[in-house]
Enzyme design. Structure first.
Site, PDB file in Angstrom:
ATOM      1  N   ALA A 260      30.384  28.679  22.224  1.00 45.64           N
ATOM      2  CA  ALA A 260      31.125  29.048  23.421  1.00 45.64           C
ATOM      3  C   ALA A 260      32.148  30.054  22.795  1.00 45.64           C
ATOM      4  O   ALA A 260      32.971  29.691  21.949  1.00 45.64           O
ATOM      5  CB  ALA A 260      31.756  27.881  24.103  1.00 45.64           C
TER       6      ALA A 260
ATOM      7  N   SER B  41      26.692  41.399  27.104  1.00 47.82           N
ATOM      8  CA  SER B  41      26.772  42.741  26.830  1.00 47.82           C
ATOM      9  C   SER B  41      25.512  43.072  26.256  1.00 47.82           C
ATOM     10  O   SER B  41      25.139  44.612  26.146  1.00 47.82           O
ATOM     11  CB  SER B  41      27.757  43.116  25.652  1.00 47.82           C
ATOM     12  OG  SER B  41      27.320  42.613  24.249  1.00 47.82           O
TER      13      SER B  41
ATOM     14  N   ASP C 225      24.002  41.479  16.228  1.00 42.68           N
ATOM     15  CA  ASP C 225      23.261  40.494  16.660  1.00 42.68           C
ATOM     16  C   ASP C 225      22.124  41.009  17.755  1.00 42.68           C
ATOM     17  O   ASP C 225      20.831  40.981  17.433  1.00 42.68           O
ATOM     18  CB  ASP C 225      23.891  39.186  17.474  1.00 42.68           C
ATOM     19  CG  ASP C 225      24.868  38.438  16.761  1.00 42.68           C
ATOM     20  OD1 ASP C 225      24.371  38.440  15.465  1.00 42.68           O
ATOM     21  OD2 ASP C 225      25.637  37.864  17.211  1.00 42.68           O
TER      22      ASP C 225
ATOM     23  N   ALA D  26      22.026  32.514  18.799  1.00 45.22           N
ATOM     24  CA  ALA D  26      21.795  32.488  20.433  1.00 45.22           C
ATOM     25  C   ALA D  26      21.847  33.988  20.671  1.00 45.22           C
ATOM     26  O   ALA D  26      20.786  34.520  21.705  1.00 45.22           O
ATOM     27  CB  ALA D  26      22.814  31.814  21.206  1.00 45.22           C
TER      28      ALA D  26
ATOM     29  N   ARG E  87      30.169  47.341  26.233  1.00 45.20           N
ATOM     30  CA  ARG E  87      30.356  46.039  27.339  1.00 45.20           C
ATOM     31  C   ARG E  87      30.997  44.979  26.671  1.00 45.20           C
ATOM     32  O   ARG E  87      30.876  44.734  25.276  1.00 45.20           O
ATOM     33  CB  ARG E  87      29.063  45.644  27.815  1.00 45.20           C
ATOM     34  CG  ARG E  87      28.357  46.748  28.408  1.00 45.20           C
ATOM     35  CD  ARG E  87      27.235  46.184  29.119  1.00 45.20           C
ATOM     36  NE  ARG E  87      26.418  47.332  29.201  1.00 45.20           N
ATOM     37  CZ  ARG E  87      24.908  47.059  29.401  1.00 45.20           C
ATOM     38  NH1 ARG E  87      24.366  46.258  28.963  1.00 45.20           N
ATOM     39  NH2 ARG E  87      24.197  48.405  29.747  1.00 45.20           N
TER      40      ARG E  87
ATOM     41  N   GLY F 137      27.543  32.930  19.739  1.00 45.65           N
ATOM     42  CA  GLY F 137      26.913  32.345  18.580  1.00 45.65           C
ATOM     43  C   GLY F 137      25.637  33.296  18.057  1.00 45.65           C
ATOM     44  O   GLY F 137      24.890  33.717  18.694  1.00 45.65           O
TER      45      GLY F 137
ATOM     46  N   THR G 145      31.756  42.794  19.555  1.00 50.32           N
ATOM     47  CA  THR G 145      31.116  41.469  19.542  1.00 50.32           C
ATOM     48  C   THR G 145      29.774  41.827  19.789  1.00 50.32           C
ATOM     49  O   THR G 145      29.265  42.101  20.692  1.00 50.32           O
ATOM     50  CB  THR G 145      31.879  40.519  20.177  1.00 50.32           C
ATOM     51  OG1 THR G 145      33.199  40.765  20.156  1.00 50.32           O
ATOM     52  CG2 THR G 145      31.250  39.054  19.830  1.00 50.32           C
ATOM     53  N   ALA G 146      28.638  41.060  18.760  1.00 49.51           N
ATOM     54  CA  ALA G 146      27.288  40.706  18.822  1.00 49.51           C
ATOM     55  C   ALA G 146      26.710  42.133  18.810  1.00 49.51           C
ATOM     56  O   ALA G 146      25.321  42.319  19.106  1.00 49.51           O
ATOM     57  CB  ALA G 146      27.010  40.065  20.265  1.00 49.51           C
TER      58      ALA G 146
ATOM     59  N   SER H 276      25.467  47.673  23.709  1.00 49.41           N
ATOM     60  CA  SER H 276      26.095  46.571  23.693  1.00 49.41           C
ATOM     61  C   SER H 276      27.579  46.674  23.473  1.00 49.41           C
ATOM     62  O   SER H 276      28.387  45.982  23.930  1.00 49.41           O
ATOM     63  CB  SER H 276      25.600  45.595  22.616  1.00 49.41           C
ATOM     64  OG  SER H 276      25.898  45.869  21.527  1.00 49.41           O
TER      65      SER H 276
ATOM     66  N   ASP I 222      33.877  46.675  23.245  1.00 46.90           N
ATOM     67  CA  ASP I 222      33.836  45.365  22.296  1.00 46.90           C
ATOM     68  C   ASP I 222      32.575  45.305  21.571  1.00 46.90           C
ATOM     69  O   ASP I 222      31.454  45.163  22.015  1.00 46.90           O
ATOM     70  CB  ASP I 222      33.983  44.218  23.530  1.00 46.90           C
ATOM     71  CG  ASP I 222      33.657  42.811  22.939  1.00 46.90           C
ATOM     72  OD1 ASP I 222      33.902  42.685  21.738  1.00 46.90           O
ATOM     73  OD2 ASP I 222      33.748  41.838  23.336  1.00 46.90           O
TER      74      ASP I 222
HETATM   75  O1  RIB Z   1      28.001  37.845  15.919  1.00 47.89           O
HETATM   76  C1  RIB Z   1      29.087  37.742  17.073  1.00 47.89           C
HETATM   77  C2  RIB Z   1      28.981  35.979  17.223  1.00 47.89           C
HETATM   78  O2  RIB Z   1      29.856  35.610  16.063  1.00 47.89           O
HETATM   79  C3  RIB Z   1      30.050  35.549  18.499  1.00 47.89           C
HETATM   80  O3  RIB Z   1      29.131  35.639  19.428  1.00 47.89           O
HETATM   81  C4  RIB Z   1      30.730  34.260  17.869  1.00 47.89           C
HETATM   82  O4  RIB Z   1      30.047  33.322  18.316  1.00 47.89           O
HETATM   83  C5  RIB Z   1      30.411  34.289  16.294  1.00 47.89           C
HETATM   84  O5  RIB Z   1      29.532  33.470  16.179  1.00 47.89           O
HETATM   85 NA    NA Z   2      29.784  44.001  23.345  1.00 48.66          NA
END
Ligand code: RIB
Ligand code: NA
Length: 310
Positions: free
Chosen positions: A12, A291, A252, A42, A285, A39, A248-249, A282, A246
């Site tokens: 989370a 995203s 991923d 995920a 967003r 995560g 983040t991810a 991604s 952003d």
């Molecule tokens: O790679 C991004 C992720 O790293 C985020 O979603 C956060 O949960 C961390 O694990």
């Molecule tokens: Na993003």
């Protein structure tokens, strides 16, 4: 037959937007606090599923509302969640994330239920790993479990892909079980001892990875693109320029998209281009899973970029 199994974390994400990252001793007023699904495991599973792959996810959540909600979200994205198991003693994993106005992030994580994804739990899912085409791993679950999964995959002829994030030192034994590794510059440096800044240093780092027994190497070089090597051929494939909201991810999304494209039969150049497109979208967003784009969106983005000569 072309199924992808992702084994990894569920977090989370507690996200706060800040004007800059807090310095030691500083209290900062942020805004737009949200708890969103994240995560690395995920995020990669969701990216691959949204972008067309058949995905099974092996993970562990806590016995709490947020964990259940996220699991329901994975199922909605078409992911087989039969191996997303509930831990009765621990809460769902968490990440505390600051996102700056420039779109950069700073993340602290606590494993919680992810830490209970033990080698014994992995072994229960041997058939799932054996039946898959590819297994995708990251490093937010215990290293012994990552290694056990890689060992099982190798013994059944399932391709092993490792996104070695977040950066952690790894044993030669684990690295020797990997078919494709996808580090960023920091991770590549930690694992090879070579400071990766450009194409030439990426080539040196890739050489080290090949010496460790890894056939395919893709080192992400931020705005410079991705350096790809299979030992015989090397290529730097540039990404796309977008306005960052952003990041983040983004990594991923790149990993999930890359494998979705490969499993759909794309050659590696087209797969990397598709993954670059998905990651670029991604970045524009907010949030991790929130995203990640769908396939049609990425196809439209790539057509648009091609029309502009990119
Ligand atoms: O790679 C991004 C992720 O790293 C985020 O979603 C956060 O949960 C961390 O694990
Ligand atoms: Na993003």
């Amino acid at each position: 037959m072309n199924r992808l199994v992702v084994l990894g974390s569920v977090n989370a994400d507690h996200v706060l937007r800040v004007p800059h990252f807090p310095r030691p001793g500083e209290t900062l007023t942020g805004h737009s606090y949200q708890v969103v699904p994240g995560g690395k495991g995920a995020n990669q599973a969701v990216a691959a599923a949204r972008l067309g792959a058949e995905v099974s996810f092996i993970a562990r959540i806590g016995d709490d509302a947020i964990g259940q909600q996220m699991k329901a979200g994975f199922a909605k994205d078409g992911i087989d969640v039969s191996a997303v198991e509930l831990d009765e003693r621990l809460p769902t994993g968490i990440a505390i994330i600051y996102v700056s106005d420039e779109g950069e992030n700073s993340i602290g994580i606590s494993a919680e239920a992810n830490g209970a994804l033990s080698p014994a739990v992995v072994k229960v899912h041997e058939t799932m790993i054996a039946d898959a085409h590819t297994l995708l791993l990251q490093l937010e679950v215990p290293l012994e479990s990552v290694q056990e999964a890689a060992r099982l995959a190798r013994s059944h002829g399932t391709r092993v892909v490792l996104n070695p994030a977040p950066a952690r030192p790894l044993s030669a034994e684990l690295l020797g079980l990997v078919d494709l590794i996808t580090p960023n510059q920091t991770e590549a440096e930690l694992l090879t001892g070579i400071k990766v800044t450009d194409e030439a240093s990426a080539r040196e780092a890739a050489k080290r990875f090949h010496e460790m027994g890894i056939t395919d190497v893709m080192i992400t070089l931020g705005s410079q693109g991705v350096y790809c090597s299979n030992g015989k051929q090397q290529q730097l494939i540039p990404g796309f320029r977008v306005k960052a909201v952003d990041t983040t991810a983004a990594g991923d999304t790149f990993n999930g998209a890359l494998l979705a494209a490969e499993l759909a039969g794309a050659d590696f150049h087209d797969a990397v281009r598709f993954a670059h497109g998905a990651a670029a979208l991604s970045v524009t967003r907010f949030g991790a899973q929130s995203s990640i784009p769908g396939k049609q969106e990425v196809d439209a983005f790539l057509q648009d970029q091609a029309a502009q000569g990119h």
